[in-house]
Design a protein around this motif. Structure first.
Motif, short mmCIF file in Angstrom:
data_model
loop_
_atom_site.label_atom_id
_atom_site.label_comp_id
_atom_site.label_asym_id
_atom_site.label_seq_id
_atom_site.Cartn_x
_atom_site.Cartn_y
_atom_site.Cartn_z
N ALA A 49 13.45 -28.48 -25.21
CA ALA A 49 13.06 -28.08 -23.86
C ALA A 49 13.60 -26.68 -23.59
O ALA A 49 14.55 -26.23 -24.23
CB ALA A 49 13.59 -29.05 -22.82
N ALA A 50 12.98 -26.01 -22.62
CA ALA A 50 13.45 -24.70 -22.20
C ALA A 50 13.15 -24.50 -20.73
O ALA A 50 12.24 -25.13 -20.18
CB ALA A 50 12.81 -23.58 -23.02
N ILE A 51 13.93 -23.62 -20.11
CA ILE A 51 13.77 -23.37 -18.68
C ILE A 51 13.98 -21.89 -18.40
O ILE A 51 14.84 -21.24 -18.99
CB ILE A 51 14.76 -24.23 -17.87
N GLY A 56 10.71 -24.35 -11.49
CA GLY A 56 9.52 -25.03 -11.99
C GLY A 56 9.01 -24.57 -13.32
O GLY A 56 8.11 -25.17 -13.88
N SER A 57 9.58 -23.53 -13.86
CA SER A 57 9.12 -23.05 -15.16
C SER A 57 9.89 -23.73 -16.28
O SER A 57 10.97 -23.29 -16.66
CB SER A 57 9.30 -21.53 -15.24
N THR A 58 9.32 -24.81 -16.78
CA THR A 58 9.95 -25.56 -17.87
C THR A 58 8.90 -25.89 -18.93
O THR A 58 7.71 -25.97 -18.64
CB THR A 58 10.58 -26.87 -17.37
N VAL A 59 9.37 -26.09 -20.14
CA VAL A 59 8.52 -26.49 -21.26
C VAL A 59 9.26 -27.59 -22.02
O VAL A 59 10.48 -27.49 -22.20
CB VAL A 59 8.22 -25.30 -22.19
N TYR A 60 8.53 -28.61 -22.45
CA TYR A 60 9.11 -29.72 -23.19
C TYR A 60 8.35 -29.99 -24.47
O TYR A 60 7.13 -29.80 -24.54
CB TYR A 60 9.10 -31.00 -22.34
N ALA A 61 9.07 -30.49 -25.45
CA ALA A 61 8.40 -31.01 -26.64
C ALA A 61 7.69 -32.30 -26.25
O ALA A 61 8.16 -33.05 -25.39
CB ALA A 61 9.43 -31.27 -27.74
N ASP A 62 6.58 -32.58 -26.89
CA ASP A 62 5.82 -33.79 -26.57
C ASP A 62 6.67 -35.05 -26.76
O ASP A 62 6.50 -36.03 -26.02
CB ASP A 62 4.58 -33.88 -27.46
N SER A 63 7.57 -35.03 -27.71
CA SER A 63 8.36 -36.22 -28.03
C SER A 63 9.35 -36.60 -26.93
O SER A 63 9.85 -37.73 -26.92
CB SER A 63 9.13 -35.99 -29.34
N VAL A 64 9.63 -35.68 -26.00
CA VAL A 64 10.61 -35.98 -24.95
C VAL A 64 10.02 -35.92 -23.55
O VAL A 64 10.72 -36.23 -22.57
CB VAL A 64 11.82 -35.04 -25.04
N LYS A 65 8.78 -35.54 -23.43
CA LYS A 65 8.15 -35.46 -22.11
C LYS A 65 8.21 -36.79 -21.38
O LYS A 65 7.93 -37.84 -21.96
CB LYS A 65 6.69 -35.02 -22.24
N GLY A 66 8.59 -36.73 -20.12
CA GLY A 66 8.69 -37.94 -19.32
C GLY A 66 10.02 -38.67 -19.46
O GLY A 66 10.31 -39.58 -18.68
N ARG A 67 10.83 -38.27 -20.44
CA ARG A 67 12.14 -38.91 -20.64
C ARG A 67 13.29 -37.93 -20.42
O ARG A 67 14.34 -38.33 -19.91
CB ARG A 67 12.23 -39.49 -22.05
N VAL A 79 23.28 -24.92 -17.86
CA VAL A 79 22.01 -25.61 -18.01
C VAL A 79 22.29 -27.05 -18.43
O VAL A 79 23.28 -27.32 -19.12
CB VAL A 79 21.10 -24.89 -19.03
N TYR A 80 21.45 -27.96 -17.96
CA TYR A 80 21.65 -29.38 -18.22
C TYR A 80 20.43 -29.96 -18.92
O TYR A 80 19.31 -29.47 -18.78
CB TYR A 80 21.87 -30.13 -16.91
N LEU A 81 20.67 -31.04 -19.65
CA LEU A 81 19.58 -31.81 -20.24
C LEU A 81 19.85 -33.27 -19.93
O LEU A 81 20.76 -33.88 -20.52
CB LEU A 81 19.48 -31.58 -21.74
N GLN A 82 19.11 -33.79 -18.97
CA GLN A 82 19.21 -35.22 -18.63
C GLN A 82 18.31 -35.98 -19.56
O GLN A 82 17.10 -35.74 -19.59
CB GLN A 82 18.80 -35.44 -17.17
N MET A 83 18.87 -36.90 -20.30
CA MET A 83 18.11 -37.66 -21.30
C MET A 83 18.11 -39.13 -20.90
O MET A 83 19.17 -39.77 -20.86
CB MET A 83 18.73 -37.48 -22.69
N ASN A 84 16.94 -39.65 -20.60
CA ASN A 84 16.78 -41.05 -20.21
C ASN A 84 15.94 -41.78 -21.25
O ASN A 84 15.25 -41.17 -22.05
CB ASN A 84 16.11 -41.14 -18.84
N SER A 85 15.99 -43.10 -21.20
CA SER A 85 15.21 -43.93 -22.12
C SER A 85 15.38 -43.47 -23.55
O SER A 85 14.41 -43.30 -24.30
CB SER A 85 13.72 -43.89 -21.73
N LEU A 86 16.61 -43.29 -23.93
CA LEU A 86 16.90 -42.76 -25.27
C LEU A 86 16.48 -43.73 -26.36
O LEU A 86 16.55 -44.96 -26.20
CB LEU A 86 18.38 -42.43 -25.39
N LYS A 87 16.03 -43.14 -27.46
CA LYS A 87 15.57 -43.91 -28.61
C LYS A 87 16.43 -43.55 -29.83
O LYS A 87 17.00 -42.45 -29.89
CB LYS A 87 14.11 -43.56 -28.91
#
Length: 123
Positions: A49-51, A56-67, A79-87
């Motif tokens: 991800a990047a910001i 509102g200007s953010t970009v995510y890898a498809d593998s982490v979008k929504g999580r 800068v923070y990275l909140q990671m939910n629903s970890l796999k």
């Protein structure tokens, strides 16, 4: 020079959450873009991800979008990275990176890197 220090990694069960932090120091005023990358054992480092400084200007890898959610506190140069629903496949060393200009998703375009923080997700 810019120094980046990550923190917040650890061991978590699948479905759990972690929040990574990256504190920047030095010539931070010249680094509008902050990013997160990760590297799993035996694999290449990949974009997460990047910001940009603007809201509102953010970009995510498809593998982490929504999580995963990237955010920043410019007053704290963090800068923070909140990671939910970890796999289990999220297990990797997570690196913070910084660059000037606009958001990019390739690691070679980032000028400064932190030392990384280990995230391990158990099944």
């Amino acid at each position: 020079q810019v120094q980046l220090v990550e923190s917040g990694g650890g061991l978590v069960q699948a479905g759990g959450s972690l929040r990574l932090s990256c504190a920047a120091s030095g010539r931070t005023f010249s680094l509008p873009v902050m990013g997160w990358f990760r590297q799993a054992p035996g694999k290449e480092r990949e974009f997460v991800a990047a910001i940009s400084p603007s809201v509102g200007s953010t970009v995510y890898a498809d593998s982490v979008k929504g999580r995963f959610t990237i955010s920043r506190d410019n007053a704290k140069n963090t800068v923070y990275l909140q990671m939910n629903s970890l796999k289990p496949e999220d297990t990797a060393v997570y690196f913070c990176a910084a660059r000037s200009d606009i958001i990019r998703t390739t690691l070679k375009e980032y000028d400064y890197w932190g030392q990384g923080t280990q995230v391990t997700v158990s099944s």
